[in-house]
Design a protein around this motif. Sequence first.
Motif, PDB file in Angstrom:
ATOM      1  N   GLY A 150       0.784  -1.233   0.000  1.00 24.54           N
ATOM      2  CA  GLY A 150       0.000   0.000   0.000  1.00 24.54           C
ATOM      3  C   GLY A 150       0.815   1.283   0.000  1.00 24.54           C
ATOM      4  O   GLY A 150       0.255   2.378  -0.073  1.00 24.54           O
ATOM      5  N   GLU A 151       2.134   1.174   0.088  1.00 21.79           N
ATOM      6  CA  GLU A 151       2.972   2.373   0.104  1.00 21.79           C
ATOM      7  C   GLU A 151       3.072   2.998  -1.280  1.00 21.79           C
ATOM      8  O   GLU A 151       2.904   2.326  -2.289  1.00 21.79           O
ATOM      9  N   ALA A 152       3.376   4.298  -1.304  1.00 17.79           N
ATOM     10  CA  ALA A 152       3.483   5.039  -2.555  1.00 17.79           C
ATOM     11  C   ALA A 152       4.595   4.486  -3.440  1.00 17.79           C
ATOM     12  O   ALA A 152       5.632   4.044  -2.949  1.00 17.79           O
ATOM     13  N   VAL A 153       4.349   4.528  -4.749  1.00 17.66           N
ATOM     14  CA  VAL A 153       5.324   4.098  -5.747  1.00 17.66           C
ATOM     15  C   VAL A 153       5.557   5.272  -6.693  1.00 17.66           C
ATOM     16  O   VAL A 153       4.627   5.980  -7.065  1.00 17.66           O
ATOM     17  N   HIS A 154       6.817   5.471  -7.081  1.00 15.79           N
ATOM     18  CA  HIS A 154       7.184   6.564  -7.987  1.00 15.79           C
ATOM     19  C   HIS A 154       8.087   6.041  -9.091  1.00 15.79           C
ATOM     20  O   HIS A 154       8.876   5.115  -8.865  1.00 15.79           O
ATOM     21  N   ALA A 155       8.011   6.659 -10.247  1.00 13.42           N
ATOM     22  CA  ALA A 155       8.966   6.384 -11.318  1.00 13.42           C
ATOM     23  C   ALA A 155      10.265   7.088 -10.940  1.00 13.42           C
ATOM     24  O   ALA A 155      10.235   8.178 -10.363  1.00 13.42           O
ATOM     25  N   ALA A 156      11.383   6.467 -11.240  1.00 13.73           N
ATOM     26  CA  ALA A 156      12.660   7.068 -10.841  1.00 13.73           C
ATOM     27  C   ALA A 156      13.778   6.613 -11.760  1.00 13.73           C
ATOM     28  O   ALA A 156      13.720   5.536 -12.348  1.00 13.73           O
ATOM     29  N   ALA A 157      14.810   7.443 -11.852  1.00 13.59           N
ATOM     30  CA  ALA A 157      16.051   7.062 -12.515  1.00 13.59           C
ATOM     31  C   ALA A 157      16.906   6.360 -11.471  1.00 13.59           C
ATOM     32  O   ALA A 157      17.147   6.909 -10.392  1.00 13.59           O
ATOM     33  N   VAL A 158      17.355   5.164 -11.783  1.00 13.75           N
ATOM     34  CA  VAL A 158      18.108   4.372 -10.809  1.00 13.75           C
ATOM     35  C   VAL A 158      19.487   4.043 -11.373  1.00 13.75           C
ATOM     36  O   VAL A 158      19.614   3.398 -12.411  1.00 13.75           O
ATOM     37  N   CYS A 159      20.514   4.504 -10.679  1.00 11.02           N
ATOM     38  CA  CYS A 159      21.897   4.198 -11.031  1.00 11.02           C
ATOM     39  C   CYS A 159      22.217   2.798 -10.496  1.00 11.02           C
ATOM     40  O   CYS A 159      21.866   2.482  -9.355  1.00 11.02           O
TER      41      CYS A 159
END
Length: 157
Positions: free
Chosen positions: A114-123
């Motif tokens: 149920g926690e928030a999910v975000h799009a992200a750039a991941v190194c």
Amino acid sequence: MLGRTYDTQVCSIARSLEVVGERWSLLIIRDALFAGVTRFGDFQHNLGIATNVLTSRLESFVEAGIMQRQGFADYVLTEKGGALGIALMALTEWGDEWASPVDPPILYAHDGCGEAVHAAAVCEAHGVVPAAEVSARIGPGMPAEYLANRRGGTRAG
């Protein structure tokens, strides 16, 4: 005005736009992915899209392997279609930040907790990094003839 193909572009963004860059495409995929819409009539009703345009989009998605047809009027996303979810999340977050006059109308959450999910750039070495710290570089799929004729720097784009 741009054509339907980007034959002169050596770019995965251009190739992606050939498949999902039409005005209604990502909205159809959004409804399939995040609202569970599968029926032709439900896409048409929810989006207010002309039936001929919807038919064309759905047929092109089936041809591209983004959707598969089930039964007479059901269209379901394939794994390839579902993989567009991250791109849609990124567009949503950009729109929330830069194109919306109100708070976000949609929030994404992890089904498992149920926690928030975000799009992200991941190194690969450092985890999440700001987009401003990401650059484009020539990749192994860049044709040698393109590099030989390219003017300017060495960055892709």
